[in-house]
Design an enzyme around this catalytic site. Structure first.
Site, PDB file in Angstrom:
ATOM      1  CD  GLN A 246      -1.357  -2.237   2.198  1.00  0.00           C
ATOM      2  OE1 GLN A 246      -0.139  -2.457   2.257  1.00  0.00           O
ATOM      3  NE2 GLN A 246      -2.242  -2.989   2.836  1.00  0.00           N
ATOM      4  CG  ASP A 247       5.403   2.889   0.752  1.00  0.00           C
ATOM      5  OD1 ASP A 247       5.458   3.236   1.941  1.00  0.00           O
ATOM      6  OD2 ASP A 247       6.054   3.446  -0.157  1.00  0.00           O
ATOM      7  CB  VAL A 248       2.085   6.862  -0.905  1.00  0.00           C
ATOM      8  CG1 VAL A 248       2.092   8.010  -1.884  1.00  0.00           C
ATOM      9  CG2 VAL A 248       0.708   6.672  -0.334  1.00  0.00           C
ATOM     10  CG  LEU A 250       5.701  -0.031  -4.131  1.00  0.00           C
ATOM     11  CD1 LEU A 250       7.083  -0.515  -4.558  1.00  0.00           C
ATOM     12  CD2 LEU A 250       4.958  -1.147  -3.414  1.00  0.00           C
TER      13      LEU A 250
END
Length: 293
Positions: A246-248, A250
């Site tokens: 979910q990392d932005v 990434l």
DNA sequence: TGCCAGGGATTCT
DNA sequence: AGAATCCATGGC
């Protein structure tokens, strides 16, 4: 008498690249990059010791400010080894990524780059919680305020060095006491809750490392969702397959790398990530790195 | 200025 | 189960 420890990282190992990452924000409170060396205050029960980490002839040297018991020396040496992920053999990662259209071109740009870890569990979870849904610059300032307010400190060669607060100290606090640090009420509750879990012994690095499902164990804690659990898995526990999908950051890195005019969907990310199996955390870390070249 | 940031819990349909 | 809503503040 001064104590020293010498470590031989698995090659290739790029010390300057470690320093670059560790020096990316000047508000970072619990370590300091000073020229070619890394300074950190360690706490061992009541006492503290400064570690000065540098590279000499391809080896990593750690010079300590005070005399240590052999056991303490071992603990801190292990910390440093984990911190810079020195034991990792990157060759399998290189081999696997060479077949990946996304990571293939990125990985060779940073030879010997390690996923910089955060060996202290309380610090790692707290940092992840602080970083939830706010910009990193602000997150660093929050960490700095909390550390300077409740962490141990010591002066060393003109620097004031801080250690991240002891969970036992934070566990006794009310959220309202942390609010003036500009931490949200929710996050204050989360971090104090985690501090209670750790200081009571319910939650520990050792337990997570021997658990069959550490992510599930962590997600059961209030304030810890999938992203945070996977982040801790890769940054603290040393699982190279920890994957905060979910990392932005990434998402933005993939978008940039592929020249997209939108962020990728989860389906698309999962499709790319099929080639990263076992190395999702490292792939993520290298993608983060590609954002700031 | 307004959007967004290294999300998660809670409350809705 | 899955979608909205709130949180809380600052960076750019």
């Amino acid at each position: 008498m001064h104590m020293k420890s010498v470590l031989s990282p698995v090659q290739p190992f790029h010390f300057q690249e470690c320093l670059r990452f560790l020096n990316r924000n000047t508000d970072e409170p619990v370590w300091k990059v000073d020229g070619d060396r890394l300074l950190k205050l360690f706490t061992l029960g009541e006492k503290s010791v400064v570690g000065e980490i540098s590279e000499e002839d391809g080896a990593v040297h750690i010079q300590f400010s005070d005399t240590l018991e052999e056991e303490e020396l071992g603990l801190l040496t292990t910390y440093a080894s984990e911190w810079l992920d020195m034991e990792r053999d990157l060759q399998p990662f290189y081999d696997q990524m060479s077949a990946c259209p996304l990571l293939g071109p990125i990985v060779p740009q940073y030879p010997g780059m390690r996923l910089i870890r955060m060996p202290d569990l309380f610090e790692a979870i707290s940092w992840a919680i602080l970083g939830q849904q706010i910009n990193l610059t602000f997150a660093y300032r929050l960490k700095q305020r909390i550390t300077q307010e409740w962490g141990a400190s010591r002066e060393y060669e003109g620097h004031i060095l801080y250690a991240f607060p002891d969970p036992a100290v934070i566990a006794e606090m009310e959220p309202e006491v942390m609010r003036p640090m500009q931490v949200s009420q929710r996050k204050a509750e989360y971090i104090i809750g985690v501090a209670k879990e750790i200081s009571s012994g319910n939650l520990s690095k050792q337990k997570l490392l021997s658990s069959e499902n550490p992510v599930a164990d962590m997600v059961a804690i209030r304030g810890v969702g999938k992203w945070t659990a996977e982040y801790v898995l890769m940054k603290c526990l040393g699982y190279t397959n920890g994957f905060p999908i979910q990392d932005v950051g990434l998402h933005n890195a993939i978008k940039k790398q592929l020249g997209m005019d939108r962020k990728p969907t989860y389906e698309e990310i999962e499709e790319y990530a099929k080639l990263w199996t076992g190395w999702e955390g490292y792939a993520t870390f290298y993608l983060w790195r590609s954002l700031s070249s």
